[in-house]
Design an enzyme around this catalytic site. Structure first.
Site, mmCIF file in Angstrom:
data_model
loop_
_atom_site.group_PDB
_atom_site.id
_atom_site.type_symbol
_atom_site.label_atom_id
_atom_site.label_comp_id
_atom_site.label_asym_id
_atom_site.label_seq_id
_atom_site.Cartn_x
_atom_site.Cartn_y
_atom_site.Cartn_z
ATOM 1 N N ILE A 139 0.857 -1.177 0.000
ATOM 2 C CA ILE A 139 0.000 0.000 0.000
ATOM 3 C C ILE A 139 0.896 1.231 0.000
ATOM 4 O O ILE A 139 1.758 1.376 0.855
ATOM 5 C CB ILE A 139 -0.928 0.006 1.228
ATOM 6 N N SER A 140 0.699 2.052 -1.002
ATOM 7 C CA SER A 140 1.454 3.294 -1.115
ATOM 8 C C SER A 140 0.431 4.416 -1.274
ATOM 9 O O SER A 140 0.074 4.789 -2.394
ATOM 10 C CB SER A 140 2.390 3.213 -2.329
ATOM 11 N N PRO A 141 -0.049 4.950 -0.153
ATOM 12 C CA PRO A 141 -1.210 5.833 -0.224
ATOM 13 C C PRO A 141 -0.959 7.250 -0.726
ATOM 14 O O PRO A 141 -1.905 7.937 -1.100
ATOM 15 C CB PRO A 141 -1.715 5.866 1.221
#
Length: 163
Positions: free
Chosen positions: A65-67
């Protein structure tokens, strides 16, 4: 999806590594929390490892997850072969699929800095691939990624390739 793409590429004899976000946090980023600064540091570390692998002709598939858009854009600019796959799913679908119960805990305030609950998720502006996981099966999404990689000559469509 990452593992589905990896299985097909391994079947075609490509050298690759899957960099799973949970595994990276356990071994490479265990001291980091989930603040924006810590998440950006974690993503930078993953980007560094992927660049090392790519330099050695090993495909790196990142399942993390790379928000935050800014850090993804930075990595895209500095990487030699970055393909952004936006695995898109509405929040309600993510909550429904949540086998670990993390969304319920986050909504109850038991988990802080949880993406899409108490922290933002900034959608990519120009991803190379958008996989709509609420509309297509995992295998259809895997095929979408493989088709793109073949069309862009990142991989060959041949059954067995020696790289």
């Amino acid at each position: 999806m990452a593992h589905g793409v990896a299985q097909e590429l391994q079947r075609r004899n490509y050298r690759l590594e899957v960099l799973d976000g949970d595994v990276i946090r356990t071994h490479l980023s265990q001291e980091l929390g989930f603040s924006k600064q810590d998440r950006d540091t974690n993503v930078r570390r993953i980007g560094f490892v992927t660049e090392l692998l790519s330099r050695n002709r090993i495909i790196a598939i990142v399942a993390a997850i790379s928000p935050y858009r800014e850090i993804r854009e930075q990595l895209k600019k500095t990487s030699t072969s970055f393909v952004e796959v936006y695995v898109q799913a509405p929040l309600t679908v993510c909550e429904f699929r949540d086998v670990k119960g993390l969304y319920a805990k986050a909504k109850a305030g038991q988990i802080k800095h949880f993406t899409s609950i108490s922290d933002p998720y900034e959608e990519p502006l120009n991803p190379e691939i958008i996989c709509q996981t609420d509309k297509f099966t995992p295998q259809q999404c895997v095929n979408q990624v493989l088709d793109y990689l073949e069309q862009q000559d990142f991989i060959s469509a041949l059954e067995l390739v020696t790289k």
